[in-house]
Design an enzyme around this catalytic site. Structure first.
Site, PDB file in Angstrom:
ATOM      1  N   LYS A  70     -31.991 -33.511  13.572  1.00 36.44           N
ATOM      2  CA  LYS A  70     -32.320 -32.314  14.340  1.00 36.44           C
ATOM      3  C   LYS A  70     -31.180 -31.326  14.156  1.00 36.44           C
ATOM      4  CE  LYS A  70     -31.137 -30.958  17.843  1.00 36.44           C
ATOM      5  NZ  LYS A  70     -30.153 -29.878  18.174  1.00 36.44           N
ATOM      6  N   GLY A 128     -29.308 -24.555  14.675  1.00 38.45           N
ATOM      7  CA  GLY A 128     -28.312 -23.536  14.986  1.00 38.45           C
ATOM      8  C   GLY A 128     -27.009 -24.243  15.294  1.00 38.45           C
ATOM      9  N   THR A 143     -24.155 -33.584  10.299  1.00 35.44           N
ATOM     10  CA  THR A 143     -24.918 -32.511  10.928  1.00 35.44           C
ATOM     11  C   THR A 143     -25.055 -32.759  12.407  1.00 35.44           C
ATOM     12  OG1 THR A 143     -26.885 -31.168  10.831  1.00 35.44           O
ATOM     13  CG2 THR A 143     -27.200 -33.534  10.723  1.00 35.44           C
ATOM     14  N   GLU A 164     -32.294 -21.379  12.543  1.00 34.05           N
ATOM     15  CA  GLU A 164     -32.817 -20.485  13.579  1.00 34.05           C
ATOM     16  C   GLU A 164     -33.245 -19.136  12.998  1.00 34.05           C
ATOM     17  OE1 GLU A 164     -30.729 -22.320  17.565  1.00 34.05           O
ATOM     18  OE2 GLU A 164     -29.692 -20.717  16.498  1.00 34.05           O
ATOM     19  N   ASN A 189     -30.824 -16.419  19.819  1.00 30.22           N
ATOM     20  CA  ASN A 189     -29.495 -16.665  20.361  1.00 30.22           C
ATOM     21  C   ASN A 189     -29.012 -15.636  21.370  1.00 30.22           C
ATOM     22  OD1 ASN A 189     -28.625 -19.194  19.150  1.00 30.22           O
ATOM     23  ND2 ASN A 189     -29.065 -18.108  17.249  1.00 30.22           N
ATOM     24  N   THR A 224     -27.087 -20.134  29.094  1.00 29.16           N
ATOM     25  CA  THR A 224     -26.413 -21.344  29.574  1.00 29.16           C
ATOM     26  C   THR A 224     -27.144 -21.884  30.782  1.00 29.16           C
ATOM     27  OG1 THR A 224     -24.961 -19.826  30.750  1.00 29.16           O
ATOM     28  CG2 THR A 224     -24.095 -20.909  28.809  1.00 29.16           C
TER      29      THR A 224
END
Lengths: 381, 381
Positions: free
Chosen positions: A163, A166, A174, A253, A376, A381
């Site tokens: 997975k 971004g 990764t 992304e 993004n 958050t």
């Protein structure tokens, strides 16, 4: 068709981090294994990485992954949460906590919803032969597709899942990637082979230059299918991990184009990698590919940025897109039309020969689009 | 009001590179000067930089700038074109070719329209006391505003002009910036002062991590206003160049927010700069600012990327936005609301204290928006 590997069972479910969809997965071996794992070098590595890093990496029995919350920079609370998750997995897998690899991915700086998570984990059904496609889905965050690659090797198989789309420029591995095989491989060989494959795959991909705090890659071998030829195994694992890395770059992304940069003629492979990364990470190269613009001048600029590599002389450099040279032979109008046509493909290859020596390296990335900004700027958050 | 500096004259006009608008400017001194200049370290530096670099940098008499075409990676033709431009300027300024600084900015890899350019240059009127605002306009490419900053120092003045909003992460100087002063300064002092100022200004700004092939910054002092205090001069030049750098970051391609990253508590200034650059260049930090999201986790991630800096311990780090701490003290809901309000400003300050020692450095950059993608996916060779 389900994707299973002999000797491994597992379970996926919802632990209350995400809303309703699977956000936790546990895969564990039913017998002894050999294994290997590599982790991010980030100075802000989270407690999942810190705990896992000190585990029994040559004999991992279980992998537990939470998606939607990275449990990073969460202090003592985060460390306690990671320990609790590891203890739960060890209990389910019937192994020592040190034999559990814990990984977590998602928002940084927010503690887990601990009480809800504890209740949900307790309510998960027992592990059974596990569909790794379902596990690949349960570890997704902003991924648009699950990432699974399978190769047969001798009488065994290797299935890799990954997975991450971004915060992707791994320095050891990764975001998250796990390979399961039923081949029987001595732990030392498995480790050597896996590190070699990681260097050419996970460490060769970049979506946005942002190295994650949570990068983890591991391989677990159950041995259920018996021994295999190690050269064939390495070739199969290279194919599995290259396929996963291409999926990560393609699903970067907002990305619409996979960019593969093949650098040859370098002083050594390290120089080729440095130049390749400079090109594949250049926002101006990435946007040019997005605009189907054969702007080789931006590739030249990106090579020029590698100011430590003073043995590279612009007179000796060759730049091409999909085999069509753009420098030093500048494109004719006809070549230019073919270049623009070529750049509208889903996968674009940029070839650079540095004319220094025989070093070579290939890196993978993607174009930079409005989609990256939208994802993004809105992801909070 | 016109912006002139005693001892300098000049002319602007169209040389046939752009369509109708001013694309060439010549500024030259009417008497002797002292000067200093710095250039890009790109391996693909163009002939304008190569020629200028070998000139008489302590006694430059003239600066000629073409905008719209960088004349980079244009081979022997490009070198001959740069020489011809330099000879024309030397003839107009009545100085040696080595006393002319040549700069060119725009598309890479396309030769000048040589014949049209030669004719247009011959037809330009004679130099006269020059409005540096007009020169600042004539050097623009994708800039949306001309960039001029003026400070008085003793009885003298210093006027700086700059251009550049993309392919901006200078390694010696910004894309193009020229400061003219009528102060009388010995060449060695001017060089020392200018390099010190460049290190804290042009070398501290990044729009997109892409180092240009054409970065050039120079200062010319005519001495017409007589001697000044050198400490005051350095302070004035630091203000002029900081103002220009802030204009460059604010006008970064597609940018809506200036990002200033102040790093303190570092081992030394170099470490502070490294960490500052990692933060201001992170696409995830840039998009978070664009989305007015106080996502301090991404700042932590960017610090974590600096994997060579093993003396940085996440426990000792402090992160704040505009004085509002987000780590290690996590924001309360009330602080969070104030943070979101703060991040909607035109200028945002991110403060990071590394808790190692006393090193400090401030870097400048901008947010990453749809506008950057649009500008650079559509800008063709």
């Amino acid at each position: 068709m389900t994707t299973t590997v002999a000797g491994f069972v597992g379970v996926t479910g919802n632990a209350g981090v995400k809303d309703g969809v699977p956000d936790v997965s546990l895969v564990h071996a039913t017998g002894a294994t050999t294994s290997s794992a590599v982790f991010t070098q980030s100075l802000f590595a989270g407690p999942s990485v810190e705990l896992s890093r000190t585990g029994d990496l040559a004999a991992l029995q279980a992998v537990v992954v939470v998606s939607g919350n990275a449990n990073v920079a969460t202090g003592e609370v985060g460390l306690a949460d990671a320990r609790a998750l590891r203890d739960w997995a060890a209990d389910r897998a019937g192994c020592a906590p040190e034999q559990v690899l814990v990984a977590s991915t998602g928002v940084i700086g927010v503690p887990y919803p601990r009480q809800r998570m504890t209740e949900r984990l307790a309510g998960l059904p027992a592990a059974e032969p596990v569909d790794l496609d379902a596990v690949a889905r349960a570890i997704m965050t902003t991924d648009t597709t699950p990432k699974v690659a399978t190769r047969d090797v001798g009488g065994a198989r290797a299935v890799g899942i990954a997975k991450g789309v971004g915060m992707i420029e791994p320095d050891m591995a990764t975001m998250l990637s796990f390979v399961y095989t039923d081949a029987e491989v001595p732990a030392a060989d498995l480790d050597r082979i896996f590190r070699s494959v990681v260097a050419r795959t996970y460490n060769a991909v970049s979506v946005d230059t942002d190295t994650s705090t949570s990068d983890t890659a591991a391989i677990l071998a159950s041995g259920a299918a018996g021994p295999v030829d190690l050269v064939e195994l390495e070739a199969a694992l290279l194919e599995v991990c290259t396929a996963l890395v291409r999926m990560i770059a393609s699903d970067g992304e907002g990305a619409s184009t996979l960019i593969e940069v093949r650098v040859t003629g370098a002083r050594d492979d390290a120089q080729a990698k440095l130049v390749g990364k400079a090109i594949v990470n250049s926002p101006l190269v990435k946007t040019a590919v997005h605009g189907a613009d054969p702007n080789w001048g931006r590739v030249a600029m990106a090579i020029g940025k590698c100011t430590t590599e003073t043995d590279i002389r612009q007179e000796a450099v060759r730049i091409a897109f999909g085999g069509l040279e753009t420098y030093p032979t500048l494109p004719t109008p006809e070549t230019r039309a073919r270049l623009e046509e070529y750049l509208r493909r889903d996968e674009v290859v940029i070839e650079v020969d540095l004319g220094v020596a025989e070093g070579a390296f290939t890196v993978y990335g993607c174009d930079l689009t409005d989609g990256y900004i939208r994802i993004n700027a809105d992801y909070t958050t």
